[in-house]
Design a protein around this motif. Structure first.
Motif, PDB file in Angstrom:
ATOM      1  N   ALA A 161     -15.871 -20.526   7.719  1.00 29.09           N
ATOM      2  CA  ALA A 161     -15.201 -21.142   8.879  1.00 29.09           C
ATOM      3  C   ALA A 161     -14.254 -22.256   8.453  1.00 29.09           C
ATOM      4  CB  ALA A 161     -16.252 -21.686   9.849  1.00 29.09           C
ATOM      5  N   ALA A 162     -14.673 -23.034   7.462  1.00 26.61           N
ATOM      6  CA  ALA A 162     -13.880 -24.208   7.073  1.00 26.61           C
ATOM      7  C   ALA A 162     -12.795 -23.873   6.067  1.00 26.61           C
ATOM      8  CB  ALA A 162     -14.812 -25.267   6.474  1.00 26.61           C
ATOM      9  N   VAL A 168      -8.758 -24.238   7.173  1.00 28.17           N
ATOM     10  CA  VAL A 168      -7.664 -24.632   6.277  1.00 28.17           C
ATOM     11  C   VAL A 168      -6.472 -23.676   6.428  1.00 28.17           C
ATOM     12  CG1 VAL A 168      -7.017 -24.920   3.848  1.00 28.17           C
ATOM     13  CG2 VAL A 168      -9.186 -25.821   4.658  1.00 28.17           C
ATOM     14  N   ALA A 169      -6.769 -22.405   6.607  1.00 26.83           N
ATOM     15  CA  ALA A 169      -5.693 -21.431   6.847  1.00 26.83           C
ATOM     16  C   ALA A 169      -4.931 -21.784   8.116  1.00 26.83           C
ATOM     17  CB  ALA A 169      -6.279 -20.029   6.980  1.00 26.83           C
ATOM     18  N   ARG A 209      -7.986 -19.981  13.970  1.00 29.10           N
ATOM     19  CA  ARG A 209      -8.395 -20.428  12.644  1.00 29.10           C
ATOM     20  C   ARG A 209      -8.494 -21.950  12.583  1.00 29.10           C
ATOM     21  NH1 ARG A 209      -4.191 -17.587   8.973  1.00 29.10           N
ATOM     22  NH2 ARG A 209      -2.962 -17.743  10.870  1.00 29.10           N
ATOM     23  N   LYS A 210      -7.479 -22.672  13.035  1.00 28.72           N
ATOM     24  CA  LYS A 210      -7.500 -24.122  12.805  1.00 28.72           C
ATOM     25  C   LYS A 210      -8.617 -24.812  13.598  1.00 28.72           C
ATOM     26  CE  LYS A 210      -4.238 -26.228  16.123  1.00 28.72           C
ATOM     27  NZ  LYS A 210      -3.127 -27.139  16.312  1.00 28.72           N
ATOM     28  N   GLY A 244     -14.103 -21.425  21.397  1.00 26.47           N
ATOM     29  CA  GLY A 244     -13.289 -22.029  20.332  1.00 26.47           C
ATOM     30  C   GLY A 244     -11.813 -21.996  20.654  1.00 26.47           C
ATOM     31  N   LEU A 245     -11.340 -20.870  21.158  1.00 25.02           N
ATOM     32  CA  LEU A 245      -9.918 -20.774  21.501  1.00 25.02           C
ATOM     33  C   LEU A 245      -9.621 -21.588  22.761  1.00 25.02           C
ATOM     34  CD1 LEU A 245      -7.100 -19.680  21.000  1.00 25.02           C
ATOM     35  CD2 LEU A 245      -7.765 -17.556  22.177  1.00 25.02           C
TER      36      LEU A 245
END
Ligand code: IPE
Ligand code: IPE
Ligand code: MG
Ligand code: MG
Ligand code: MG
Length: 324
Positions: A161-162, A168-169, A209-210, A244-245
């Motif tokens: 996840a991180a 990071v991506a 992702r972020k 999350g989104l």
């Protein structure tokens, strides 16, 4: 968080739970962080310890740890067993905020109602405080999560996840999408975000992702620690993916419409920096509708939990109404 009239009852019950959880999380975090009084030559230098404590303690909604505790409880596990993993998640999140605020990234001076870590200390110390938190997170999971098989799975979930295909991506893509010339060159085999047309799918991919990845991980980690069966882990993962989104969509909206004092961070920065955001792509109303749709998706995902999922349900809905 503020409450809508329809959900005020649930939200107040949720508010009580969150207040209690916040204190326990704060306490546990403080215990895991290095102390400044260790003395010269003894482990963590005082300045580094102070910067790590400054960035982590005394602020923040603690949403990622709360999600981890709630997931464990929804699966019939004890919140206390999930506390080390919950703290590790907050350490990784706090590190991501320290680095996100650096001049080379979003260049912010206000975080959680106080000067950002690099403003309160200096850039080098802030970078190292972030590094320290990221590493300490994995130390805590490896040492404290039991059984060992659960610790191992948690390490993998958190790292994915991180890491460079997760948060990071997303951060790399977020910065490249601003169009900064120095960030546009790329390796021979690597497709850069600039080659992707500015589509909603590309924006969603940045946000998932972020921010999404680190909000999805707590659900899986909490469920693994509670030894939940695979279908339950998958149901919680669907919840985490949607929440999350939705969370980053609301973060984008608050940058347009929020109140700096309540948020404890600057507003209006996204358009200033040319960020790709939901309001930019869908407008304010369209963004609100998308966040609502995602919260509904999250609620549907945890229906198999019945009444055990009530806190997660209330939280997904309350996050739509948050003002900080
Ligand atoms: C802010 O996260 C950065 C994003 C990933 C959107 P939070 O809104 O959870 O920040 P804190 O932890 O409450 O300060
Ligand atoms: C931050 O997104 C995501 C991470 C820190 C990984 P933002 O840049 O939108 O977060 P804020 O608005 O500064 O809190
Ligand atoms: Mg950012
Ligand atoms: Mg930022
Ligand atoms: Mg933001």
């Amino acid at each position: 968080m503020t409450s809508s009239p329809q959900t005020s009852l649930e939200v107040s019950a949720l508010g009580e739970y969150l207040d209690g959880a916040l204190l326990r999380i704060e306490d546990a975090l403080s215990g895991y962080l290095p102390e400044a009084e260790a003395g010269p030559g003894a482990g963590c230098p005082a300045r580094l310890a102070l910067a790590m404590r400054y960035a982590v303690l005394g602020g923040g909604k603690r949403l990622r740890p709360v999600l981890c505790l709630m997931a464990a409880e929804a699966c019939g596990g004890a919140a206390e067993a999930a506390m080390p993993a919950a703290c590790a998640l907050e350490m990784v999140h706090s590190y991501s905020l320290i680095h996100d605020d650096l001049p080379a990234m979003d260049d912010d001076d206000l975080r959680r109602g106080r000067p950002t870590c690099h403003r309160a200390f200096d850039e080098a110390t802030a970078i190292l405080a972030g590094d320290g938190l990221l590493t300490l997170a994995f130390e805590v999971v490896a040492r404290e999560v039991r059984p060992h098989s659960a610790a191992l799975r948690c390490v993998q979930i958190l790292a994915e996840a991180a890491g460079p295909s997760g948060m990071v991506a997303g951060q790399m893509a977020d910065l490249q999408a601003e169009g900064r010339p120095e960030l546009q060159s790329h390796g021979r085999l690597e497709a850069s975000v600039v080659e992707t047309s500015a589509t909603l799918a590309a924006l969603e991919s940045i946000h998932r992702r972020k921010t999404g990845a680190l909000l999805r991980a707590p659900l899986r980690m909490g469920a693994v620690i509670a030894a939940a069966p695979e279908p339950r882990i998958e149901a919680l993962d669907r919840y985490g993916k949607a929440v999350g989104l939705a969370f980053q969509i609301v973060d984008d909206l608050l940058d347009v419409q929020g109140d700096e004092t309540k948020l404890g961070k600057r507003v209006g920065k996204d358009s200033e920096l040319g960020k790709w955001t939901y309001p930019r792509f869908l407008g304010v109303d369209g963004s609100r509708r998308r966040a609502r749709q995602l919260a509904d998706e999250a609620v549907t995902a945890i229906e198999p939990f019945g009444t055990r999922g009530h806190r997660l349900r209330d939280l997904a809905l309350a996050l739509l109404e948050r003002d900080r």
